[in-house]
Design a protein around this motif. Structure first.
Motif, PDB file in Angstrom:
ATOM      1  N   LYS A 184      -1.691   7.460  13.493  1.00 43.84           N
ATOM      2  CA  LYS A 184      -2.942   7.669  12.256  1.00 43.84           C
ATOM      3  C   LYS A 184      -3.276   6.370  11.587  1.00 43.84           C
ATOM      4  N   PRO A 185      -4.517   6.171  11.506  1.00 49.19           N
ATOM      5  CA  PRO A 185      -5.095   5.058  10.572  1.00 49.19           C
ATOM      6  C   PRO A 185      -4.359   5.240   9.218  1.00 49.19           C
ATOM      7  N   LEU A 186      -4.131   4.333   8.477  1.00 52.68           N
ATOM      8  CA  LEU A 186      -3.490   4.023   7.274  1.00 52.68           C
ATOM      9  C   LEU A 186      -4.648   3.898   6.387  1.00 52.68           C
ATOM     10  N   PRO A 187      -4.308   4.318   5.089  1.00 57.43           N
ATOM     11  CA  PRO A 187      -5.426   3.869   4.071  1.00 57.43           C
ATOM     12  C   PRO A 187      -5.570   2.411   3.764  1.00 57.43           C
ATOM     13  N   PRO A 188      -6.931   1.787   3.378  1.00 60.33           N
ATOM     14  CA  PRO A 188      -6.571   0.406   3.314  1.00 60.33           C
ATOM     15  C   PRO A 188      -5.794  -0.321   2.380  1.00 60.33           C
ATOM     16  N   ASP A 189      -5.651   0.668   1.422  1.00 59.14           N
ATOM     17  CA  ASP A 189      -4.584  -0.033   0.059  1.00 59.14           C
ATOM     18  C   ASP A 189      -3.379  -0.044   0.481  1.00 59.14           C
ATOM     19  N   GLN A 190      -3.006   0.354   1.757  1.00 58.65           N
ATOM     20  CA  GLN A 190      -1.558   0.549   2.336  1.00 58.65           C
ATOM     21  C   GLN A 190      -1.085  -1.064   2.163  1.00 58.65           C
ATOM     22  N   THR A 191      -1.828  -2.057   2.786  1.00 61.95           N
ATOM     23  CA  THR A 191      -1.525  -3.394   2.793  1.00 61.95           C
ATOM     24  C   THR A 191      -2.602  -4.017   1.948  1.00 61.95           C
ATOM     25  N   ASN A 221     -11.101   2.269  12.368  1.00 63.04           N
ATOM     26  CA  ASN A 221      -9.830   2.497  12.518  1.00 63.04           C
ATOM     27  C   ASN A 221      -8.829   1.970  13.096  1.00 63.04           C
ATOM     28  N   SER A 222      -9.353   1.061  14.157  1.00 64.81           N
ATOM     29  CA  SER A 222      -8.531   0.215  14.732  1.00 64.81           C
ATOM     30  C   SER A 222      -7.575  -0.634  13.961  1.00 64.81           C
ATOM     31  N   ILE A 223      -8.138  -1.353  13.326  1.00 62.72           N
ATOM     32  CA  ILE A 223      -7.506  -2.110  12.370  1.00 62.72           C
ATOM     33  C   ILE A 223      -6.569  -1.433  11.288  1.00 62.72           C
ATOM     34  N   LEU A 224      -7.182  -0.531  10.896  1.00 62.65           N
ATOM     35  CA  LEU A 224      -6.402   0.539   9.736  1.00 62.65           C
ATOM     36  C   LEU A 224      -4.944   1.257  10.571  1.00 62.65           C
ATOM     37  N   ILE A 225      -4.795   1.248  11.825  1.00 61.85           N
ATOM     38  CA  ILE A 225      -3.808   1.556  12.717  1.00 61.85           C
ATOM     39  C   ILE A 225      -2.921   0.160  12.817  1.00 61.85           C
ATOM     40  N   MET A 226      -3.525  -1.034  13.011  1.00 62.54           N
ATOM     41  CA  MET A 226      -2.779  -2.020  13.322  1.00 62.54           C
ATOM     42  C   MET A 226      -2.136  -2.756  12.004  1.00 62.54           C
ATOM     43  N   GLN A 227      -2.686  -2.300  10.877  1.00 64.54           N
ATOM     44  CA  GLN A 227      -1.958  -3.037   9.553  1.00 64.54           C
ATOM     45  C   GLN A 227      -0.631  -2.594   9.611  1.00 64.54           C
ATOM     46  N   ARG A 228       0.018  -1.784  10.356  1.00 64.79           N
ATOM     47  CA  ARG A 228       1.517  -1.710  10.513  1.00 64.79           C
ATOM     48  C   ARG A 228       2.136  -3.092  10.675  1.00 64.79           C
ATOM     49  N   SER A 229       1.270  -3.818  11.396  1.00 67.72           N
ATOM     50  CA  SER A 229       1.620  -5.257  11.459  1.00 67.72           C
ATOM     51  C   SER A 229       0.812  -6.124  10.908  1.00 67.72           C
ATOM     52  N   PRO A 230       0.923  -6.458   9.542  1.00 67.82           N
ATOM     53  CA  PRO A 230      -0.088  -7.181   8.986  1.00 67.82           C
ATOM     54  C   PRO A 230      -0.532  -8.630   9.465  1.00 67.82           C
ATOM     55  N   LYS A 231       0.635  -9.222  10.053  1.00 70.88           N
ATOM     56  CA  LYS A 231       0.027 -10.491  10.738  1.00 70.88           C
ATOM     57  C   LYS A 231      -0.793 -10.336  11.937  1.00 70.88           C
ATOM     58  N   LEU A 232      -0.474  -9.371  12.683  1.00 69.31           N
ATOM     59  CA  LEU A 232      -1.272  -9.036  13.717  1.00 69.31           C
ATOM     60  C   LEU A 232      -2.914  -8.579  13.482  1.00 69.31           C
ATOM     61  N   ALA A 233      -2.958  -7.710  12.275  1.00 69.86           N
ATOM     62  CA  ALA A 233      -4.205  -7.578  11.712  1.00 69.86           C
ATOM     63  C   ALA A 233      -4.969  -8.601  11.235  1.00 69.86           C
ATOM     64  N   LYS A 234      -4.070  -9.579  10.720  1.00 62.69           N
ATOM     65  CA  LYS A 234      -4.980 -10.680   9.878  1.00 62.69           C
ATOM     66  C   LYS A 234      -5.219 -11.528  10.941  1.00 62.69           C
TER      67      LYS A 234
END
Length: 204
Positions: free
Chosen positions: A12-19, A38-51
């Motif tokens: 599931k996509p996480l809310p933006p304020d999660q990270t 939503n792709s990057i909202l899912i990816m934020q589980r790995s903040p370095k990857l998302a960044k």
């Protein structure tokens, strides 16, 4: 549609304020697209990857680049269509409109090889995208030479950068069945559905 037929996202996509450390990247995407994918909202589980992805895509869509951003979106669209990623097809179609591609030209991208709305330079760039994203890769020396007739080395690097970036995004979103947001679904239904597109597993 039978509600039982609507798939659930694999993550599931996480809310933006999660990270909080991604706030700047998320806001840049919201300003660029009107929403946070939503792709990057899912990816934020790995903040370095998302960044890292946010930094890469910011360069890909840099308004000071050497290739028109609307054409880059069409290149990404044709590449995504070849790869079969319905999520990225809808996103790139919507992005093309955001970056100034005319409705008629977007509708004609399915017939770009024969449509008078596309120049010879645009056609070869789109042919190149199809070949570059194919598995196995079908770019030949002859095709590359044709591309170089219209595009200089800096532009070729930008074009390949778009194709390669969407090679990653196609696999990311197709693998995770990323749910489509409202705007890309609307664009897909208007411009892509007449050619057989549907949200499929990316239905929200």
């Amino acid at each position: 549609m039978d509600q039982r037929a609507i798939p659930s996202p694999r993550l599931k996509p996480l809310p933006p304020d999660q990270t909080p450390e991604l706030k700047e990247q998320f806001e840049a995407m919201r300003n660029n697209l009107g929403f946070i994918p939503n792709s990057i909202l899912i990816m934020q589980r790995s903040p370095k990857l998302a960044k890292a992805l946010a930094q890469l895509t910011a360069v890909i869509w840099d308004p000071e680049g050497n290739v028109d951003r609307g054409l880059k979106r069409l290149i990404a669209h044709v590449a995504s269509r070849t790869a079969g990623c319905r999520y990225c097809m809808a996103h790139t179609a919507g992005g093309a409109l955001h970056f100034g591609v005319d409705d008629n030209k977007l509708a004609a991208v399915w017939e770009y090889q024969t449509s008078p709305l596309f120049s010879a330079a645009e056609r070869i760039a789109l042919d190149f995208a199809v070949a570059a994203v194919s598995v196995p890769n079908t770019v030949t020396d002859a095709l590359f030479a044709d591309l170089r007739k219209y595009w200089d080395e800096e532009q070729v690097v930008e074009i390949v950068g778009v194709i390669a970036t969407f090679g990653f995004l196609n696999r990311w979103n197709d693998t995770l069945a990323t749910p489509l947001e409202d705007e890309p679904i609307a664009v897909g239904e208007k411009f892509l559905a007449p050619h057989g597109w549907s949200p499929g597993k990316h239905a929200a």
